[in-house]
Motif scaffolding. Structure first.
Motif, mmCIF file in Angstrom:
data_model
loop_
_atom_site.group_PDB
_atom_site.id
_atom_site.type_symbol
_atom_site.label_atom_id
_atom_site.label_comp_id
_atom_site.label_asym_id
_atom_site.label_seq_id
_atom_site.Cartn_x
_atom_site.Cartn_y
_atom_site.Cartn_z
ATOM 1 N N ARG A 112 4.854 -33.028 -29.196
ATOM 2 C CA ARG A 112 4.567 -32.927 -27.971
ATOM 3 C C ARG A 112 5.989 -32.531 -27.496
ATOM 4 O O ARG A 112 5.942 -31.635 -26.647
ATOM 5 N N ALA A 113 6.915 -33.067 -27.843
ATOM 6 C CA ALA A 113 8.303 -32.748 -27.256
ATOM 7 C C ALA A 113 8.546 -31.023 -27.624
ATOM 8 O O ALA A 113 9.098 -30.264 -26.862
ATOM 9 N N MET A 114 7.978 -30.619 -28.846
ATOM 10 C CA MET A 114 8.195 -29.359 -29.184
ATOM 11 C C MET A 114 7.474 -28.090 -28.502
ATOM 12 O O MET A 114 7.989 -27.238 -28.258
ATOM 13 N N LEU A 115 5.945 -28.934 -28.104
ATOM 14 C CA LEU A 115 5.366 -27.821 -27.419
ATOM 15 C C LEU A 115 6.048 -27.687 -26.035
ATOM 16 O O LEU A 115 5.964 -26.762 -25.464
ATOM 17 N N LEU A 120 4.854 -24.982 -23.579
ATOM 18 C CA LEU A 120 3.371 -25.393 -23.545
ATOM 19 C C LEU A 120 3.088 -26.725 -23.305
ATOM 20 O O LEU A 120 2.076 -27.340 -23.669
ATOM 21 N N ALA A 121 3.945 -27.602 -22.422
ATOM 22 C CA ALA A 121 3.465 -28.731 -22.124
ATOM 23 C C ALA A 121 2.368 -28.854 -21.227
ATOM 24 O O ALA A 121 1.886 -28.035 -20.440
ATOM 25 N N GLY A 122 1.426 -30.063 -21.542
ATOM 26 C CA GLY A 122 0.303 -30.096 -20.993
ATOM 27 C C GLY A 122 -0.724 -29.472 -21.496
ATOM 28 O O GLY A 122 -2.080 -29.542 -21.183
ATOM 29 N N GLN A 136 -0.143 -18.354 -28.231
ATOM 30 C CA GLN A 136 -0.497 -18.763 -29.494
ATOM 31 C C GLN A 136 0.836 -18.567 -30.512
ATOM 32 O O GLN A 136 1.006 -19.502 -31.160
ATOM 33 N N GLN A 137 1.652 -17.619 -30.079
ATOM 34 C CA GLN A 137 2.689 -17.292 -30.987
ATOM 35 C C GLN A 137 3.852 -18.375 -30.648
ATOM 36 O O GLN A 137 4.512 -18.881 -31.716
ATOM 37 N N ARG A 138 3.793 -18.875 -29.611
ATOM 38 C CA ARG A 138 4.845 -19.941 -29.276
ATOM 39 C C ARG A 138 4.427 -21.109 -29.615
ATOM 40 O O ARG A 138 5.152 -21.852 -30.268
ATOM 41 N N ALA A 139 3.092 -21.235 -29.772
ATOM 42 C CA ALA A 139 2.751 -22.616 -30.504
ATOM 43 C C ALA A 139 3.002 -22.616 -31.893
ATOM 44 O O ALA A 139 3.373 -23.639 -32.831
#
Ligand SMILES: Nc1ncnc2c1ncn2[C@@H]1O[C@H](COP(=O)(O)OP(=O)(O)OP(=O)(O)O)[C@@H](O)[C@H]1O
Ligand SMILES: [Mg+2]
Lengths: 257, 302
Positions: A112-115, A120-122, A136-139
């Motif tokens: 979660r923290a990484m997102l 990409l929080a939430g 997607q690439q950030r994920a």
């Protein structure tokens, strides 16, 4: 190479390959590659298409046990990999994708923290197909960093993104590396990307490195830095492209003939 | 937009002489080019996907057939000994429902179908997983089932009667065998056809074999399983119809073959309607299940 004097002062290596060879039939794609990357060092790898960049990366990642070859690869315990496509599994929600393969009770919290770190929080419960290419690439970046790797391998991770998104990804990657500090081996087609991000740029040609160029620029650098074009010219020359000819004399010379 | 364009075109064509060369066309369109281009509000694009389905849309076709049939029967176009109207069928059906006959037969058929479907599905999935996950399993199972596939189920009936008699075991076995093949074929090919990119990802993340099977392989093969499952559900009704007309003492098929002896076309039709309702409902249930389980997919089918 093993008794290089630099080893005495340089940070301990996180990656070392010795006399690495890989061939497909008669083609020797890697022909005795010696590579050493220090802890926290950012190395970019460039070279013509088909020069063996992906082959080297896959060898380092240990994904090539069906390929003929020899040599030694020493890697740290935690290595992660980013591909050109995000490779999010379409049937897992975003958070489940990010923590895939992570164990322990705290894994989901870290995910979660990484997102949140990649902006990409939430979106934890989103399906991958609901995200844009850049998201997607950030994920995928979040997934690669959630296990706090000592070495991050990336094969043209921004190759499929548009120029604007790529610039944002560069800034994001820099920020992420500052916090997480893995060593990086980044394969790229983009000479500017290599100069802007890396501490060192390697040019691969005919199965070995033809240039090992240290980039002495501040960590926070922009394309406007006066030395950037100098490094770019050297790398382009090493790739056999050469700096574009722009002097008026040569232009007039052309028109007269 | 088209509303403004078409008259202009028509006018242009009417005004053009019989032999309109390219210069003529250029001349005719020149004044138009001088005018400011006409602009109009953009209407929403024609979507090339299939659009939304209204609720209960799948019932429209069957209802139309029913209507035509009723009209033909009321108009006296049908010989009632060969084909009675839907109203008569409904009355007979109601009668069978009242005296409990229908419930008995439907219960018997449904029991066989569900049991056969469950056994066939479990067996098909287990065999597909064994063949899809291990090379040993593949060499033992796949060849065998490909041979089995080449033999029609109905051809096995004599042998199965010899082995199992004509009781429930025999009927359920036939249904299960009909279910097994489509489940196996589709699940197995989905398991072996998994994208190598996903395998590579799993390797790079250092997944254990069990994590790989659970998070990558099985969910990735689920769409293929559902293709097989839908075929299997249809297949189970087909197998049921066949076995119930041979040597049964209960079930919809039995009820229909009895009615055939006494030329009761209305009861035969009740049976057909029940089979139809079963087939339709079960397919709808499977679709619903599929949509829920595969909610991560976005395809034209939804
Ligand atoms: N699985 C394979 N089988 C046969 N040849 C291969 C295979 N993979 C790579 N090669 C060959 O090895 C050479 C190097 O391939 P590689 O993918 O490493 O190039 P690359 O530098 O990553 O190129 P690009 O920049 O286009 O991605 C190419 O000539 C390619 O044809
Ligand atoms: Mg490549």
């Amino acid at each position: 190479m093993a008794t290089h004097p630099r080893e005495l002062t340089a940070p301990p290596a996180v990656l070392r390959t010795t006399a690495l060879r890989r061939s497909f039939g008669e083609r020797h794609v890697l022909d005795g590659v010696n590579l050493e990357i220090g802890r926290g060092e950012f190395v970019a790898l460039i070279g013509r298409s088909g020069s063996g960049k992906s082959t080297l990366l896959r060898a380092v990642a240990g994904l090539d046990d069906t390929v003929d070859g020899s040599g030694e690869v020493l890697v740290p315990e935690r290595v992660s990999l980013v591909f050109q496509d995000s490779r999010l599994l379409p049937w897992l929600r975003l958070l489940d994708n990010v923590v895939l393969g992570q164990s322990g009770a705290a894994a989901r919290e870290r995910g979660r923290a990484m997102l949140a770190e990649v902006g990409l929080a939430g979106r934890e419960r989103a399906w991958p197909h609901e995200l844009s290419g850049g998201e997607q690439q950030r994920a995928a970046l979040a997934r690669s960093l959630v296990g706090e790797p000592q070495l991050l391998l990336a094969d043209e991770p921004f190759g499929a993104l548009d120029a604007l998104t790529r610039i944002r990804m560069h800034a994001l990657l820099r920020a992420l590396l500052r916090t997480h500090g893995p060593a990086v081996l980044l394969v790229t087609h983009d000479v500017d990307e290599a100069v802007l991000l890396a501490d060192r740029v390697l040019v691969i040609e005919d199965g070995a490195f033809s240039l090992d160029l240290r980039i002495d620029l501040p960590a926070e650098r922009t394309a406007e830095h006066p030395d950037v074009s100098r490094y770019r010219a050297r790398l382009l020359a090493a790739l056999g492209i050469g700096a574009p000819v722009t002097s008026p004399a040569s232009l007039s010379g052309r028109t007269s003939s | 937009m088209t509303g403004t364009l078409i008259p202009a075109l028509a006018r242009g064509r009417a005004a053009a002489p019989a032999v309109a060369g390219p210069d003529r066309v250029a001349e005719a369109s020149a004044p138009a080019a001088l005018e400011a281009p006409r602009i109009s509000p953009q209407s929403r694009r024609r979507r090339l996907g299939r659009g939304r389905l209204f609720p209960g849309a799948r019932l429209a076709g069957p209802l139309l057939v029913l209507l035509v049939w009723q009209v033909a029967a009321s108009a006296g176009l049908l010989d009632p000994r060969l084909l009675t109207g839907p109203d008569v069928v409904a009355v007979s059906g109601w009668g069978l429902l009242q005296d409990g006959t229908l419930a008995t037969h439907v219960g018997a058929s449904l029991g066989r179908a569900v049991l056969g479907l469950a056994l066939g599905t479990v067996a098909g999935v287990v065999l597909a997983v064994v063949a899809g996950l291990t090379r040993v399993g593949e060499s033992l199972v796949d060849g065998t089932l490909q041979v089995k596939r080449a033999i029609p189920n109905l051809a096995l009936i004599p042998l199965l009667i010899l082995w199992l008699g004509i009781g429930e075991e025999f009927k359920v076995t036939i249904v299960a065998l009909g279910v097994l093949i489509p489940i196996y074929i589709n699940t197995y090919s989905a398991l072996t056809g998994i994208d190598t990119k996903h395998i590579e990802l799993a390797e790079s993340l250092g997944l254990t074999r069990w994590q790989y099977v659970r998070s990558v392989l099985l969910p990735g093969a689920l769409p293929g399983f559902f293709v097989g499952f839908r075929l299997a559900v249809v297949g189970s009704w087909m197998a049921l119809i066949v076995v119930e007309t041979i040597n049964a003492t209960s079930g919809i098929g039995y009820m229909m073959s009895q009615a055939q002896l006494y030329a009761q076309s209305d009861i035969i039709l009740v049976g057909l309607v029940v089979y139809g309702i079963f087939g339709f409902t079960s397919d709808a249930l499977v679709r619903l299940l599929e949509r829920r389980v595969l909610s991560w997919r976005r395809t034209l089918a939804s």
